[in-house]
Design an enzyme around this catalytic site. Sequence first.
Site, short mmCIF file in Angstrom:
data_model
loop_
_atom_site.label_atom_id
_atom_site.label_comp_id
_atom_site.label_asym_id
_atom_site.label_seq_id
_atom_site.Cartn_x
_atom_site.Cartn_y
_atom_site.Cartn_z
N GLU A 9 0.55 -1.32 0.20
CA GLU A 9 -0.09 0.15 0.20
C GLU A 9 0.84 1.16 -0.37
O GLU A 9 0.83 2.54 -0.72
CB GLU A 9 -0.91 0.01 1.60
CG GLU A 9 -0.43 0.93 2.49
CD GLU A 9 0.44 -0.54 3.25
OE1 GLU A 9 0.57 -0.47 3.90
OE2 GLU A 9 0.33 -2.13 2.66
N ASP A 82 -0.99 -4.00 4.31
CA ASP A 82 -0.77 -3.63 6.32
C ASP A 82 -1.67 -5.18 6.70
O ASP A 82 -2.71 -5.10 6.54
CB ASP A 82 -0.99 -3.19 7.18
CG ASP A 82 0.23 -1.46 7.07
OD1 ASP A 82 1.01 -2.03 6.19
OD2 ASP A 82 -0.11 -0.50 6.93
N ASP A 84 -3.64 -6.16 8.49
CA ASP A 84 -4.75 -5.75 9.39
C ASP A 84 -6.27 -5.89 8.57
O ASP A 84 -5.85 -5.74 7.35
CB ASP A 84 -4.25 -4.34 10.15
CG ASP A 84 -4.40 -3.00 9.79
OD1 ASP A 84 -4.88 -2.98 8.35
OD2 ASP A 84 -3.56 -2.22 10.69
N GLU A 86 -8.36 -2.99 7.33
CA GLU A 86 -7.55 -2.26 6.42
C GLU A 86 -7.27 -2.29 5.38
O GLU A 86 -6.93 -2.30 4.22
CB GLU A 86 -7.62 -0.78 7.25
CG GLU A 86 -7.96 0.27 8.06
CD GLU A 86 -9.58 0.50 6.98
OE1 GLU A 86 -9.76 1.35 6.23
OE2 GLU A 86 -10.63 0.07 8.61
N TYR A 299 5.29 -4.67 12.98
CA TYR A 299 4.21 -3.66 12.33
C TYR A 299 3.85 -3.12 14.08
O TYR A 299 3.67 -3.69 15.28
CB TYR A 299 3.23 -4.46 12.43
CG TYR A 299 1.64 -3.58 11.61
CD1 TYR A 299 1.91 -3.43 10.58
CD2 TYR A 299 0.67 -4.37 12.07
CE1 TYR A 299 0.83 -2.46 9.96
CE2 TYR A 299 -0.36 -3.44 11.55
CZ TYR A 299 -0.35 -3.25 10.64
OH TYR A 299 -1.15 -2.31 9.97
N ARG A 301 0.55 -1.93 14.81
CA ARG A 301 -0.41 -1.61 15.53
C ARG A 301 -1.28 -2.41 16.01
O ARG A 301 -0.97 -3.75 15.13
CB ARG A 301 -1.62 -0.97 14.05
CG ARG A 301 -1.76 -0.31 13.31
CD ARG A 301 -2.14 0.40 12.18
NE ARG A 301 -2.44 1.96 12.09
CZ ARG A 301 -2.01 2.24 10.71
NH1 ARG A 301 -0.90 1.34 10.31
NH2 ARG A 301 -1.41 3.60 10.13
N HIS A 345 -0.76 -10.05 15.83
CA HIS A 345 0.61 -9.52 15.14
C HIS A 345 1.20 -9.68 17.04
O HIS A 345 0.93 -10.34 18.18
CB HIS A 345 0.61 -8.34 15.37
CG HIS A 345 -0.60 -7.51 14.18
ND1 HIS A 345 -0.92 -7.84 12.54
CD2 HIS A 345 -1.33 -7.03 14.57
CE1 HIS A 345 -1.98 -7.71 12.34
NE2 HIS A 345 -2.18 -6.75 13.17
#
Length: 769
Positions: A9, A82, A84, A86, A299, A301, A345
């Site tokens: 992204e 990523d 997650d 999103e 990562y 988040r 994660h």
Amino acid sequence: MSKALIIVESPAKARTLKKYLGRNFDVKASVGHVRDLPVNKLGVEVERGFEPQYVTIKGKGKVLSDLRKAARAAGHVYLAPDPDREGEAIAWHIAENLKDLKKPVQRALFYELTKKAILAAIERATTIDQHRFEAQQARRILDRLVGYQISPLLWDKVRRGLSAGRVQSVALRMICEREQEIDSFVSEEYWTIELRLSGQQPPPFVAHLDRIDGKKAEISDGEEATRIATELGQSVPRVESVEKKERKRHPSPPFITSTLQQEANRKLRFSAKKTMTLSQRLYEGVELGDSGPTGLITYMRTDSTRVNDDALAAVRSYIDTAFGPDFLPAKPHRYKTSKSAQDAHEAIRPTDVELTPEKVASYLDRDLLALYSLIWKRFVASQMQPAVFDQTTILLASGRYRLKGVGSIMRFLGFMTLYVESPSESGRSAGGRRLAPADESTLGPGTGEELPNLGKGDAVQVLGVDPSQHFTQPPPRFTEATLVKALEENGVGRPSTYASIISVITDKEYVRLDQRRFFPTDLGKLVNGLLVAHFPGVVNVEFTASMENALDKVEEGEVEWRQVLADFYGPFRETLEQARQEMKSIKRQSIPTEVRCTECGGTMVIKWGRMGEFLACENYPDCKNTQDFNRDAEGRVVPVAREEPVESGEVCDKCSRPMVYKTGRFGRFLACSGYPDCKNIRSETVGVSCPEEGCGGQIVRKVSRRGKVFYGCDKYPACKFALWDKPVAQSCPDCNAPFLVEKQSKKDGSRLVCVTEKCKFSRKMEGGE
């Protein structure tokens, strides 16, 4: 042989991947989301099972075209946004766009951008997680149903541009309710008494009054405190008990998203948004000289404190070498993850513990280095031995009074050699916070004082008695750190949303930050009041937390996403219709006051505007007189006295009449003295020309949407030159730059500084400058 295509992204992430992957891979970036719900309409077909109407985001048509072209030439496509919800949504929409190409498409999850992790992720590539995508889709539709149907109601009843959100409105409510607690808080007086004591051997020490007649000492007024102090001053206390204990302080676990945001706010004064922006850069890759772009952290988040075995082995080896075996526990520390954590994660940690802050310092800017150092030190410290200290508690009897003295001596620093967590803000009792003397519940390692060697029955001499007056304190206003903590504890939002929640309520001017504390604005209080009155079930902490749990169940495949939306929307639609009928129109209401208009003699009424309440003449539009006001202790309206216009020496460029200085809500400005015939106004100049070549503008004082003063060119938007520091019309004596700037610091006071990049000129300002 065709190349494999990897789609991420962000361009930064793409650059880092290219460093590790060979010629057999092509890497492209989607630059965030490519498709979303439309901006200009609801975009959800409620009657057709909440079917979303996705459209290509403006400007992303070419991106999708380029991705299709690259995919057509590739033999295999890996979608690697990523890891997650999103990211899963980005991957799903790209896959939909490539579906007709009939290419093998897989999902790759990169939790850290190291060569080993990247190759392993490609090896373990799987299919898109449909349930995770549906959880994101359900959240997006929920937020759209709330935002796009309540917000227009606020536009109609208050003013255009306002917004309401399923989660942001709950955060606003928490801030407003805290303000209400503070406003309604009644402070209570209380007293504490400290005694300076001396035994047979030095040193003298301090004890505080702990008990009276066996009960907790509570002294409510000065007269009682004086009487007790007199009695204690004439007494001979004797040692009742001496307790010596070895205490340990254990390190905190490595960071998760919320704790990183809290600690970065406390230690570095970073906003949650800034912390996430910087940590994204550290994750995606930073240029390290000849080494090229390198992902420095995992990562960012996450809500899990889990660390993989390879990383644990690496950090234990580093501790053994860098600090010695005394600092290394026999076994790795394993930290519990909260029950609500998704645990998808690892914790936030450095990808390579050998890349110390000192080794990367020359490649990182100040803020990036500060955040990396925080993450690196917290992770290494989390696997070190605890700190050890001896704590001694002495209890002394003096008639009906019991005294307590506490002291501690550090024996082994352990993890505190490297890192000490910031103290979190103290809790509060229902009756307000009391500033209690230190005891074993609040004493930290290395604090307290050295105590003399005393035994049971030993008498001590009273050297002095010090009664102190205090008042209970109201609950503290939220900082960014404590708001994030409260959101997390109440299940409002998720790690990936805390920063955006805070940004939205700040950008919409519902709250303001003053001395790092959140204050609700008049607009925020008004909007919150309307939402709580008409949508109590939506802007509710428990409801919002239950929705987060429902979305988690969608991701886990336990609940169907349409069912979650249906359960919500039925009651919500009824509440919405009722609110449309019953919500009062703030922008149309006028509340009469006893204040008379100074221009026409009419009655001044309270109206609502962009900056809150103000006084306006009832005879508008024939009389356009307006005025700010305050309220006295009894709530009566008191107009703010107007300042007389001050001659500026400048001439209006529209009508040639004199320009005068006036003071408004954004500070001082220049206005034509011919008002209302001529309504020409402009910002206050500082006497410095714009340095941009060929501009010809003047630097003027401006105020940002958040109320912060800055200085910019009066030719904006044609010229976007701007400074935070005030320019001063003095050339630099070292490099002849046309102006200097005024900088303020607690240490050095006011200084004149050159802003030319390589010029180091700086001198203290004199009183007249």
